[in-house]
Scaffold this motif. Structure first.
Motif, PDB file in Angstrom:
ATOM      1  N   ASP A  58     -10.538 -23.499 -31.017  1.00 59.35           N
ATOM      2  CA  ASP A  58      -9.260 -22.805 -31.154  1.00 59.35           C
ATOM      3  C   ASP A  58      -8.075 -23.690 -30.778  1.00 59.35           C
ATOM      4  OD1 ASP A  58     -10.416 -20.505 -32.105  1.00 59.35           O
ATOM      5  OD2 ASP A  58     -10.472 -19.492 -30.161  1.00 59.35           O
ATOM      6  N   TYR A  59      -8.345 -24.803 -30.111  1.00 54.84           N
ATOM      7  CA  TYR A  59      -7.276 -25.754 -29.813  1.00 54.84           C
ATOM      8  C   TYR A  59      -7.187 -26.857 -30.876  1.00 54.84           C
ATOM      9  CZ  TYR A  59      -5.922 -23.599 -25.478  1.00 54.84           C
ATOM     10  OH  TYR A  59      -5.422 -22.704 -24.548  1.00 54.84           O
ATOM     11  N   ARG A  60      -7.733 -26.579 -32.049  1.00 52.15           N
ATOM     12  CA  ARG A  60      -7.515 -27.400 -33.237  1.00 52.15           C
ATOM     13  C   ARG A  60      -6.582 -26.590 -34.123  1.00 52.15           C
ATOM     14  NH1 ARG A  60     -11.769 -28.479 -36.565  1.00 52.15           N
ATOM     15  NH2 ARG A  60     -11.336 -30.694 -36.707  1.00 52.15           N
ATOM     16  N   VAL A  61      -5.343 -27.015 -34.262  1.00 50.66           N
ATOM     17  CA  VAL A  61      -4.325 -26.202 -34.925  1.00 50.66           C
ATOM     18  C   VAL A  61      -3.700 -26.981 -36.080  1.00 50.66           C
ATOM     19  CG1 VAL A  61      -3.833 -24.856 -32.860  1.00 50.66           C
ATOM     20  CG2 VAL A  61      -2.535 -26.952 -33.278  1.00 50.66           C
ATOM     21  N   ASP A  62      -3.306 -26.257 -37.101  1.00 50.02           N
ATOM     22  CA  ASP A  62      -2.556 -26.841 -38.211  1.00 50.02           C
ATOM     23  C   ASP A  62      -1.073 -26.827 -37.842  1.00 50.02           C
ATOM     24  OD1 ASP A  62      -4.653 -27.440 -40.018  1.00 50.02           O
ATOM     25  OD2 ASP A  62      -4.810 -25.317 -40.524  1.00 50.02           O
ATOM     26  N   MET A 144      -2.190 -38.071 -27.614  1.00 50.68           N
ATOM     27  CA  MET A 144      -2.955 -37.887 -28.845  1.00 50.68           C
ATOM     28  C   MET A 144      -2.452 -38.913 -29.845  1.00 50.68           C
ATOM     29  SD  MET A 144      -3.332 -33.748 -29.378  1.00 50.68           S
ATOM     30  CE  MET A 144      -1.559 -33.413 -29.238  1.00 50.68           C
ATOM     31  N   GLU A 145      -3.349 -39.410 -30.673  1.00 48.75           N
ATOM     32  CA  GLU A 145      -2.986 -40.285 -31.782  1.00 48.75           C
ATOM     33  C   GLU A 145      -3.506 -39.647 -33.056  1.00 48.75           C
ATOM     34  OE1 GLU A 145      -4.471 -44.150 -30.918  1.00 48.75           O
ATOM     35  OE2 GLU A 145      -2.956 -44.553 -29.386  1.00 48.75           O
ATOM     36  N   LEU A 146      -2.604 -39.362 -33.980  1.00 45.52           N
ATOM     37  CA  LEU A 146      -2.953 -38.660 -35.205  1.00 45.52           C
ATOM     38  C   LEU A 146      -2.900 -39.619 -36.376  1.00 45.52           C
ATOM     39  CD1 LEU A 146      -0.776 -35.449 -34.620  1.00 45.52           C
ATOM     40  CD2 LEU A 146      -3.066 -35.946 -33.762  1.00 45.52           C
ATOM     41  N   ALA A 147      -4.040 -39.840 -36.996  1.00 43.10           N
ATOM     42  CA  ALA A 147      -4.098 -40.709 -38.172  1.00 43.10           C
ATOM     43  C   ALA A 147      -3.669 -39.918 -39.405  1.00 43.10           C
ATOM     44  CB  ALA A 147      -5.509 -41.254 -38.361  1.00 43.10           C
ATOM     45  N   GLU A 153       4.793 -35.781 -45.906  1.00 44.36           N
ATOM     46  CA  GLU A 153       6.055 -35.267 -46.413  1.00 44.36           C
ATOM     47  C   GLU A 153       6.480 -34.041 -45.618  1.00 44.36           C
ATOM     48  OE1 GLU A 153       5.814 -34.502 -50.572  1.00 44.36           O
ATOM     49  OE2 GLU A 153       5.269 -36.566 -51.098  1.00 44.36           O
ATOM     50  N   ASP A 154       7.768 -33.749 -45.694  1.00 47.59           N
ATOM     51  CA  ASP A 154       8.297 -32.552 -45.029  1.00 47.59           C
ATOM     52  C   ASP A 154       7.511 -31.316 -45.446  1.00 47.59           C
ATOM     53  OD1 ASP A 154      10.239 -32.765 -43.141  1.00 47.59           O
ATOM     54  OD2 ASP A 154      11.926 -32.502 -44.487  1.00 47.59           O
ATOM     55  N   GLY A 155       7.135 -30.495 -44.480  1.00 49.98           N
ATOM     56  CA  GLY A 155       6.436 -29.254 -44.778  1.00 49.98           C
ATOM     57  C   GLY A 155       4.934 -29.383 -44.883  1.00 49.98           C
ATOM     58  N   ASP A 156       4.420 -30.613 -44.834  1.00 45.76           N
ATOM     59  CA  ASP A 156       2.970 -30.793 -44.858  1.00 45.76           C
ATOM     60  C   ASP A 156       2.336 -30.195 -43.607  1.00 45.76           C
ATOM     61  OD1 ASP A 156       2.999 -32.137 -47.238  1.00 45.76           O
ATOM     62  OD2 ASP A 156       2.617 -34.132 -46.398  1.00 45.76           O
ATOM     63  N   ASP A 157       1.066 -29.828 -43.734  1.00 44.83           N
ATOM     64  CA  ASP A 157       0.277 -29.424 -42.573  1.00 44.83           C
ATOM     65  C   ASP A 157      -0.517 -30.622 -42.085  1.00 44.83           C
ATOM     66  OD1 ASP A 157       1.123 -26.812 -42.450  1.00 44.83           O
ATOM     67  OD2 ASP A 157      -0.552 -26.014 -43.621  1.00 44.83           O
ATOM     68  N   LEU A 158      -0.590 -30.767 -40.767  1.00 44.58           N
ATOM     69  CA  LEU A 158      -1.335 -31.860 -40.148  1.00 44.58           C
ATOM     70  C   LEU A 158      -2.191 -31.274 -39.037  1.00 44.58           C
ATOM     71  CD1 LEU A 158      -1.672 -34.982 -40.095  1.00 44.58           C
ATOM     72  CD2 LEU A 158       0.107 -35.024 -38.333  1.00 44.58           C
ATOM     73  N   LEU A 159      -3.481 -31.615 -39.030  1.00 41.40           N
ATOM     74  CA  LEU A 159      -4.378 -31.093 -38.016  1.00 41.40           C
ATOM     75  C   LEU A 159      -4.099 -31.773 -36.677  1.00 41.40           C
ATOM     76  CD1 LEU A 159      -6.818 -29.269 -37.356  1.00 41.40           C
ATOM     77  CD2 LEU A 159      -8.282 -31.228 -37.900  1.00 41.40           C
ATOM     78  N   VAL A 160      -3.821 -30.961 -35.647  1.00 39.26           N
ATOM     79  CA  VAL A 160      -3.620 -31.440 -34.286  1.00 39.26           C
ATOM     80  C   VAL A 160      -4.768 -30.890 -33.445  1.00 39.26           C
ATOM     81  CG1 VAL A 160      -2.114 -31.383 -32.256  1.00 39.26           C
ATOM     82  CG2 VAL A 160      -1.122 -31.561 -34.557  1.00 39.26           C
ATOM     83  N   ASP A 161      -5.552 -31.787 -32.883  1.00 41.06           N
ATOM     84  CA  ASP A 161      -6.742 -31.378 -32.126  1.00 41.06           C
ATOM     85  C   ASP A 161      -6.564 -31.760 -30.655  1.00 41.06           C
ATOM     86  OD1 ASP A 161      -9.201 -30.786 -31.085  1.00 41.06           O
ATOM     87  OD2 ASP A 161     -10.349 -31.882 -32.594  1.00 41.06           O
TER      88      ASP A 161
END
Length: 199
Positions: A58-62, A144-147, A153-161
């Motif tokens: 649950d701590y993996r969020v878009d 955290m380091e996000l690859a 682009e603006d508005g994209d979703d990125l997985l943050v874990d």
């Protein structure tokens, strides 16, 4: 072996836990044996592994990405653990919801700034503090380091874990000088995921 960062937010929770636990064991081995381990050589024989919060999918969020138009216009001088300053560029804001992880939150919406040193978007550096900082987790905050694959682009979703949040090397030895999370990345919520403070 699959990296947990490569899994999607709808990955089977049990498969995710197994992958995460395997990566944690691999990191423990590196810290115990590798010449580049941040553990001082004289302490490695007593190293019994890093402490972690239990894996929690649950701590993996878009997170929704808002790119900064001109990162060079407002560079960020981050204080370091040795009292210096390091220059970073704020390249994006990541907005996310933690209600699934903590249903008791009145408003589960939060934001973190993402940085790089050259303005690039290939890897986003996200240092942060939260309500566990200085208690269960390292007093200087965590990283955290996000690859990013294929552009952003603006508005994209990125997985943050947050399960991949880790303590900087200065948590293990004062020979390292690490940037500290700026105040804009101090979260007013506990994030019980990722690495705990070193024993």
């Amino acid at each position: 072996m699959t990296d947990p960062a490569d899994l999607t937010s709808d990955t089977d929770p049990e498969a995710y836990r197994e992958t995460l636990e395997a990566k944690r064991a691999e990191k423990d081995q590196f810290f115990a044996d590798h010449p580049q381990s941040p553990i001082p050589p004289e302490e490695r024989s007593n190293f019994e592994g890093l402490e972690y919060f239990p894996p929690d999918p649950d701590y993996r969020v878009d997170a929704t990405v808002s790119l900064v138009d001109d990162p060079e216009a407002d560079p960020v001088a981050m204080e370091t653990s040795a009292g210096r300053e390091m220059r970073y560029l704020r390249v994006a804001t990541l907005a996310f919801d933690l209600t699934r992880a903590d249903p008791d939150l009145e408003d589960g919406r939060y934001e973190l700034a993402a940085y790089s040193q050259d303005g690039g978007l290939e890897t986003l550096f996200v240092p942060f503090r939260d309500k566990t900082t200085g208690q269960q987790s390292y007093r200087g905050g965590r990283y955290m380091e996000l690859a990013v694959d294929g552009g952003l682009e603006d508005g994209d979703d990125l997985l943050v874990d947050f399960n991949l949040a880790y303590s900087p090397f200065c948590a293990f030895s004062e020979t390292f000088d690490c940037p500290l999370p700026p105040e804009e990345n101090w979260l007013e919520v506990a994030i019980p995921a990722g690495e705990k403070a070193p024993e």
